[in-house]
Design a protein around this motif. Structure first.
Motif, PDB file in Angstrom:
ATOM      1  N   GLU A 120       0.968  -1.180  -0.054  1.00 46.69           N
ATOM      2  CA  GLU A 120      -0.057  -0.087  -0.034  1.00 46.69           C
ATOM      3  C   GLU A 120       0.967   1.326   0.521  1.00 46.69           C
ATOM      4  O   GLU A 120       1.453   1.334   0.614  1.00 46.69           O
ATOM      5  CB  GLU A 120      -0.988  -0.069   1.614  1.00 46.69           C
ATOM      6  CG  GLU A 120      -1.674  -1.153   0.878  1.00 46.69           C
ATOM      7  CD  GLU A 120      -2.859  -1.096   2.856  1.00 46.69           C
ATOM      8  OE1 GLU A 120      -3.156  -0.093   2.632  1.00 46.69           O
ATOM      9  OE2 GLU A 120      -3.450  -2.136   3.125  1.00 46.69           O
ATOM     10  N   ARG A 139      -4.847  -8.924  18.730  1.00 46.66           N
ATOM     11  CA  ARG A 139      -4.815  -8.148  17.568  1.00 46.66           C
ATOM     12  C   ARG A 139      -3.470  -7.917  15.976  1.00 46.66           C
ATOM     13  O   ARG A 139      -3.628  -8.074  14.807  1.00 46.66           O
ATOM     14  CB  ARG A 139      -4.748  -6.128  17.583  1.00 46.66           C
ATOM     15  CG  ARG A 139      -6.626  -6.274  17.907  1.00 46.66           C
ATOM     16  CD  ARG A 139      -6.691  -5.405  18.207  1.00 46.66           C
ATOM     17  NE  ARG A 139      -6.325  -4.114  17.137  1.00 46.66           N
ATOM     18  CZ  ARG A 139      -6.957  -2.877  16.535  1.00 46.66           C
ATOM     19  NH1 ARG A 139      -5.911  -2.254  17.867  1.00 46.66           N
ATOM     20  NH2 ARG A 139      -6.406  -2.398  15.837  1.00 46.66           N
ATOM     21  N   ALA A 143      -3.606  -9.751  12.448  1.00 41.93           N
ATOM     22  CA  ALA A 143      -3.353  -8.347  11.376  1.00 41.93           C
ATOM     23  C   ALA A 143      -1.997  -9.701  10.414  1.00 41.93           C
ATOM     24  O   ALA A 143      -2.302 -10.107   9.366  1.00 41.93           O
ATOM     25  CB  ALA A 143      -2.360  -6.975  11.615  1.00 41.93           C
ATOM     26  N   GLN A 146      -3.685 -12.341   7.826  1.00 42.13           N
ATOM     27  CA  GLN A 146      -3.815 -11.364   6.641  1.00 42.13           C
ATOM     28  C   GLN A 146      -2.683 -11.026   5.963  1.00 42.13           C
ATOM     29  O   GLN A 146      -3.010 -10.761   4.431  1.00 42.13           O
ATOM     30  CB  GLN A 146      -4.694 -10.511   7.090  1.00 42.13           C
ATOM     31  CG  GLN A 146      -5.479 -10.633   7.894  1.00 42.13           C
ATOM     32  CD  GLN A 146      -6.770  -8.960   8.547  1.00 42.13           C
ATOM     33  OE1 GLN A 146      -6.784  -8.300   7.353  1.00 42.13           O
ATOM     34  NE2 GLN A 146      -7.136  -9.107   9.535  1.00 42.13           N
ATOM     35  N   ARG A 189       2.870  -2.395   5.906  1.00 41.43           N
ATOM     36  CA  ARG A 189       0.780  -3.457   5.255  1.00 41.43           C
ATOM     37  C   ARG A 189       1.050  -3.892   7.136  1.00 41.43           C
ATOM     38  O   ARG A 189      -1.034  -2.789   7.080  1.00 41.43           O
ATOM     39  CB  ARG A 189       1.110  -3.710   4.510  1.00 41.43           C
ATOM     40  CG  ARG A 189      -0.577  -4.273   4.539  1.00 41.43           C
ATOM     41  CD  ARG A 189      -0.127  -5.747   2.631  1.00 41.43           C
ATOM     42  NE  ARG A 189      -1.393  -6.359   2.763  1.00 41.43           N
ATOM     43  CZ  ARG A 189      -1.666  -6.808   1.954  1.00 41.43           C
ATOM     44  NH1 ARG A 189      -0.981  -7.230   0.647  1.00 41.43           N
ATOM     45  NH2 ARG A 189      -2.670  -7.630   1.459  1.00 41.43           N
ATOM     46  N   LEU A 190       1.209  -4.165   8.225  1.00 39.83           N
ATOM     47  CA  LEU A 190       0.964  -4.160   9.250  1.00 39.83           C
ATOM     48  C   LEU A 190       0.800  -3.155   9.718  1.00 39.83           C
ATOM     49  O   LEU A 190      -0.251  -3.591  10.506  1.00 39.83           O
ATOM     50  CB  LEU A 190       2.087  -5.147  10.041  1.00 39.83           C
ATOM     51  CG  LEU A 190       1.591  -5.622  11.442  1.00 39.83           C
ATOM     52  CD1 LEU A 190       0.647  -7.262  10.945  1.00 39.83           C
ATOM     53  CD2 LEU A 190       3.139  -6.357  12.516  1.00 39.83           C
ATOM     54  N   ARG A 192      -0.817  -0.043   8.931  1.00 42.87           N
ATOM     55  CA  ARG A 192      -1.913   0.117   8.165  1.00 42.87           C
ATOM     56  C   ARG A 192      -2.943  -0.511   8.770  1.00 42.87           C
ATOM     57  O   ARG A 192      -4.162  -0.089   9.213  1.00 42.87           O
ATOM     58  CB  ARG A 192      -1.611  -0.031   7.033  1.00 42.87           C
ATOM     59  CG  ARG A 192      -3.153   0.852   6.429  1.00 42.87           C
ATOM     60  CD  ARG A 192      -3.567   1.885   6.294  1.00 42.87           C
ATOM     61  NE  ARG A 192      -2.755   3.501   6.796  1.00 42.87           N
ATOM     62  CZ  ARG A 192      -2.752   4.139   5.530  1.00 42.87           C
ATOM     63  NH1 ARG A 192      -3.947   3.611   5.205  1.00 42.87           N
ATOM     64  NH2 ARG A 192      -2.235   4.966   5.609  1.00 42.87           N
ATOM     65  N   MET A 193      -2.374  -2.093   8.725  1.00 43.42           N
ATOM     66  CA  MET A 193      -4.082  -2.727   9.198  1.00 43.42           C
ATOM     67  C   MET A 193      -4.031  -2.157  11.180  1.00 43.42           C
ATOM     68  O   MET A 193      -5.259  -2.453  11.366  1.00 43.42           O
ATOM     69  CB  MET A 193      -3.498  -4.270   9.105  1.00 43.42           C
ATOM     70  CG  MET A 193      -3.111  -4.475   7.373  1.00 43.42           C
ATOM     71  SD  MET A 193      -2.412  -6.199   7.386  1.00 43.42           S
ATOM     72  CE  MET A 193      -3.826  -7.228   8.203  1.00 43.42           C
ATOM     73  N   ARG A 196      -5.971   0.976  11.362  1.00 45.93           N
ATOM     74  CA  ARG A 196      -7.625   1.205  11.449  1.00 45.93           C
ATOM     75  C   ARG A 196      -8.084   0.502  12.767  1.00 45.93           C
ATOM     76  O   ARG A 196      -9.573   0.919  12.425  1.00 45.93           O
ATOM     77  CB  ARG A 196      -7.923  -0.362  10.074  1.00 45.93           C
ATOM     78  CG  ARG A 196      -7.661   0.372   8.868  1.00 45.93           C
ATOM     79  CD  ARG A 196      -7.465  -0.490   7.429  1.00 45.93           C
ATOM     80  NE  ARG A 196      -7.157  -0.025   6.210  1.00 45.93           N
ATOM     81  CZ  ARG A 196      -6.198  -0.653   5.384  1.00 45.93           C
ATOM     82  NH1 ARG A 196      -6.626  -1.603   5.860  1.00 45.93           N
ATOM     83  NH2 ARG A 196      -5.859   0.088   3.713  1.00 45.93           N
TER      84      ARG A 196
END
Length: 205
Positions: A120, A139, A143, A146, A189-190, A192-193, A196
């Motif tokens: 991203e 969490r 993450a 994914q 990416r991790l 950002r996940m 959120r």
């Protein structure tokens, strides 16, 4: 070797206690070297397998297979220090996971990993994440699960296993520069996940 490893993998311990393995005889000195160099890393092997498979039973089976394979081919291993055995065993674990996954999902076996496609475009300043302590482990695990395998493994190897870039390069079979860029993209990416989730508290990674 930790108590957990001894409890999870008693079959490996029994195999090492003998001098024969699948028709190949190992000298007692080689078995002692295997115990000193490879067996201390069963915990690390299990951690990597568990993060890559997402299943404790599959992870145990994979480490069992990988460790017995390591024992079978240990005669050709030239490492002399315990640290030498870590990257070697984790390489075998990673390859065993890939074989396991290809058997389950043969259609994905020939799909090349595209880092750009899985990345991203985000600024580092936007990647900070804060979590409450009680939620951190759960969490973060969700993450990680994914992430694409190639991103997940470098996060685990570097940030959890604390391998050097050179060791990660040996385990994954890609150049150190690729390891560094892949790790950077994976962390972005991790984060950002996790961002959120919108929580405040303990900073992660």
């Amino acid at each position: 070797m930790t108590r957990r490893a001894a409890l999870l993998f008693p079959g490996i311990i029994r195999r090492v206690s003998g001098s024969h393995f699948q028709g190949a005889e190992l000298e007692s000195s080689e078995l002692e070297r295997f115990e000193a160099i490879v067996l201390p890393h069963l915990d690390a092997a299990y951690t990597l397998a568990r993060y890559l498979t997402g299943n404790t039973q599959d992870a145990q089976d994979i480490v069992q297979d990988a460790s017995l394979r390591a024992l079978k081919y240990f005669r050709g291993f030239r490492g002399t220090e315990p640290r030498d055995g870590r990257a070697w065993l984790l390489t075998i674990v990673r390859n065993t996971v890939r074989t396991w996954r290809q058997r389950r999902h043969p259609q994905s076996a020939d799909t090349a990993f595209d880092e750009e496609q899985h990345s991203e475009r985000i600024a580092d300043d936007d990647a900070a994440v804060n979590l409450d302590r009680k939620e951190t482990r759960a969490r973060l695990g969700e993450a990680l699960a994914q992430l694409p395998d190639e991103f997940r493994e470098v996060i685990v190897l570097r940030d959890i296993q604390e391998l050097s870039y050179q060791e990660i390069s040996e385990v994954t079979g890609v150049p150190e520069g690729t390891v560094m860029s892949r790790l950077h993209r994976a962390r972005q990416r991790l984060r950002r996940m996790l961002v959120r989730g919108g929580k405040t508290g303990e900073r992660v990674i």
